[in-house]
Design an enzyme around this catalytic site. Structure first.
Site, PDB file in Angstrom:
ATOM      1  N   CYS A  56      40.562  35.213  41.802  1.00  0.00           N
ATOM      2  CA  CYS A  56      39.600  34.467  42.616  1.00  0.00           C
ATOM      3  C   CYS A  56      38.230  34.497  41.938  1.00  0.00           C
ATOM      4  O   CYS A  56      37.960  35.345  41.080  1.00  0.00           O
ATOM      5  CB  CYS A  56      39.486  35.089  43.999  1.00  0.00           C
ATOM      6  SG  CYS A  56      41.015  35.036  44.961  1.00  0.00           S
ATOM      7  N   GLU A  58      35.442  35.539  43.054  1.00  0.00           N
ATOM      8  CA  GLU A  58      34.738  36.806  43.265  1.00  0.00           C
ATOM      9  C   GLU A  58      35.155  37.848  42.226  1.00  0.00           C
ATOM     10  O   GLU A  58      34.331  38.628  41.754  1.00  0.00           O
ATOM     11  CB  GLU A  58      35.009  37.354  44.676  1.00  0.00           C
ATOM     12  CG  GLU A  58      34.491  36.484  45.792  1.00  0.00           C
ATOM     13  CD  GLU A  58      35.512  35.498  46.329  1.00  0.00           C
ATOM     14  OE1 GLU A  58      35.396  35.096  47.490  1.00  0.00           O
ATOM     15  OE2 GLU A  58      36.453  35.127  45.574  1.00  0.00           O
ATOM     16  N   ARG A  84      33.338  21.871  50.275  1.00  0.00           N
ATOM     17  CA  ARG A  84      33.986  22.635  51.346  1.00  0.00           C
ATOM     18  C   ARG A  84      33.086  23.703  51.928  1.00  0.00           C
ATOM     19  O   ARG A  84      33.400  24.286  52.960  1.00  0.00           O
ATOM     20  CB  ARG A  84      35.288  23.265  50.838  1.00  0.00           C
ATOM     21  CG  ARG A  84      36.380  22.225  50.622  1.00  0.00           C
ATOM     22  CD  ARG A  84      37.685  22.858  50.208  1.00  0.00           C
ATOM     23  NE  ARG A  84      37.585  23.361  48.842  1.00  0.00           N
ATOM     24  CZ  ARG A  84      38.197  24.467  48.426  1.00  0.00           C
ATOM     25  NH1 ARG A  84      38.923  25.191  49.245  1.00  0.00           N
ATOM     26  NH2 ARG A  84      38.068  24.851  47.167  1.00  0.00           N
ATOM     27  N   CYS A  90      39.146  36.358  50.279  1.00  0.00           N
ATOM     28  CA  CYS A  90      40.512  36.668  50.713  1.00  0.00           C
ATOM     29  C   CYS A  90      40.646  38.183  50.891  1.00  0.00           C
ATOM     30  O   CYS A  90      39.750  38.953  50.538  1.00  0.00           O
ATOM     31  CB  CYS A  90      41.530  36.143  49.701  1.00  0.00           C
ATOM     32  SG  CYS A  90      41.595  37.072  48.146  1.00  0.00           S
ATOM     33  N   CYS A  93      40.279  40.232  47.598  1.00  0.00           N
ATOM     34  CA  CYS A  93      38.879  40.283  47.156  1.00  0.00           C
ATOM     35  C   CYS A  93      38.057  41.202  48.048  1.00  0.00           C
ATOM     36  O   CYS A  93      37.202  41.947  47.555  1.00  0.00           O
ATOM     37  CB  CYS A  93      38.266  38.889  47.131  1.00  0.00           C
ATOM     38  SG  CYS A  93      38.881  37.886  45.759  1.00  0.00           S
ATOM     39  N   TYR A 127      40.280  51.798  53.916  1.00  0.00           N
ATOM     40  CA  TYR A 127      40.401  52.884  52.952  1.00  0.00           C
ATOM     41  C   TYR A 127      39.395  52.611  51.847  1.00  0.00           C
ATOM     42  O   TYR A 127      39.429  51.546  51.229  1.00  0.00           O
ATOM     43  CB  TYR A 127      41.827  52.904  52.390  1.00  0.00           C
ATOM     44  CG  TYR A 127      42.035  53.875  51.262  1.00  0.00           C
ATOM     45  CD1 TYR A 127      42.321  55.204  51.517  1.00  0.00           C
ATOM     46  CD2 TYR A 127      41.940  53.465  49.939  1.00  0.00           C
ATOM     47  CE1 TYR A 127      42.525  56.103  50.482  1.00  0.00           C
ATOM     48  CE2 TYR A 127      42.147  54.354  48.895  1.00  0.00           C
ATOM     49  CZ  TYR A 127      42.432  55.662  49.185  1.00  0.00           C
ATOM     50  OH  TYR A 127      42.630  56.555  48.156  1.00  0.00           O
ATOM     51  N   TRP A 129      38.448  53.560  48.330  1.00  0.00           N
ATOM     52  CA  TRP A 129      39.029  54.219  47.169  1.00  0.00           C
ATOM     53  C   TRP A 129      38.081  55.248  46.575  1.00  0.00           C
ATOM     54  O   TRP A 129      38.488  56.363  46.253  1.00  0.00           O
ATOM     55  CB  TRP A 129      39.406  53.145  46.148  1.00  0.00           C
ATOM     56  CG  TRP A 129      40.029  53.658  44.892  1.00  0.00           C
ATOM     57  CD1 TRP A 129      41.288  54.172  44.756  1.00  0.00           C
ATOM     58  CD2 TRP A 129      39.436  53.703  43.600  1.00  0.00           C
ATOM     59  NE1 TRP A 129      41.513  54.512  43.451  1.00  0.00           N
ATOM     60  CE2 TRP A 129      40.382  54.237  42.720  1.00  0.00           C
ATOM     61  CE3 TRP A 129      38.199  53.337  43.105  1.00  0.00           C
ATOM     62  CZ2 TRP A 129      40.133  54.415  41.368  1.00  0.00           C
ATOM     63  CZ3 TRP A 129      37.948  53.507  41.767  1.00  0.00           C
ATOM     64  CH2 TRP A 129      38.908  54.046  40.914  1.00  0.00           C
TER      65      TRP A 129
END
Length: 145
Positions: A56, A58, A84, A90, A93, A127, A129
């Site tokens: 993507c 991003e 758009r 998403c 991402c 979560y 990381w």
């Protein structure tokens, strides 16, 4: 629940919209992203669509920012081609952005217009990381001498 944290960075949206309008052509590049680094610079990128799930905009932007030495991003937005407008990240991402930049703000569109929210609001109860990584000293191999 999403909460507003900051003003909407319209310059950032215009930068992403300009990239979407001028560099997104055909099916390979349909989204553009723009991020503001903490030093004020704006970094832009486009997605690399592929049937195997190419990155993507991003995610491409994270690499482009690193190449430019912009390792500390403050705010990000994605804009779709063909007018758009602002498109939220998403799920993948959202997780990657949270992992790389836990204090990042994301511009999203809502029924009430545009809003700037913390990336953590896009992944509640997530979560993180980085919270579970060992310090370098703790992860060093044990001496065998």
């Amino acid at each position: 629940m999403t909460t507003q944290t900051d003003r909407v960075d319209h310059e950032l949206i215009r930068a992403a919209a300009h990239v979407a309008a001028t560099h997104c052509r055909g099916d390979n590049h349909t989204m553009a992203a723009a991020a503001r680094a903490r030093d004020g610079r704006i970094v832009t990128a486009v997605n690399a669509y592929h049937f195997t799930g190419g990155p993507c905009a991003e995610l491409v932007l994270i690499g482009a920012a690193a190449v430019q030495g912009a390792y500390d991003l403050d705010t990000i937005v994605a804009v779709g081609d063909r007018n758009r407008g602002v498109v939220p990240p998403c799920g993948r991402c959202r997780q990657v952005l949270l992992d790389y930049f836990p204090a990042l703000k994301v511009i999203v569109g809502t029924n009430d217009g545009l809003r700037t929210v913390p990336v953590t609001d896009l992944l509640p109860e997530s979560y993180v990381w980085a919270d579970h990584q060992l310090d370098a000293e703790e992860s060093a191999p044990l001496s065998t001498t």
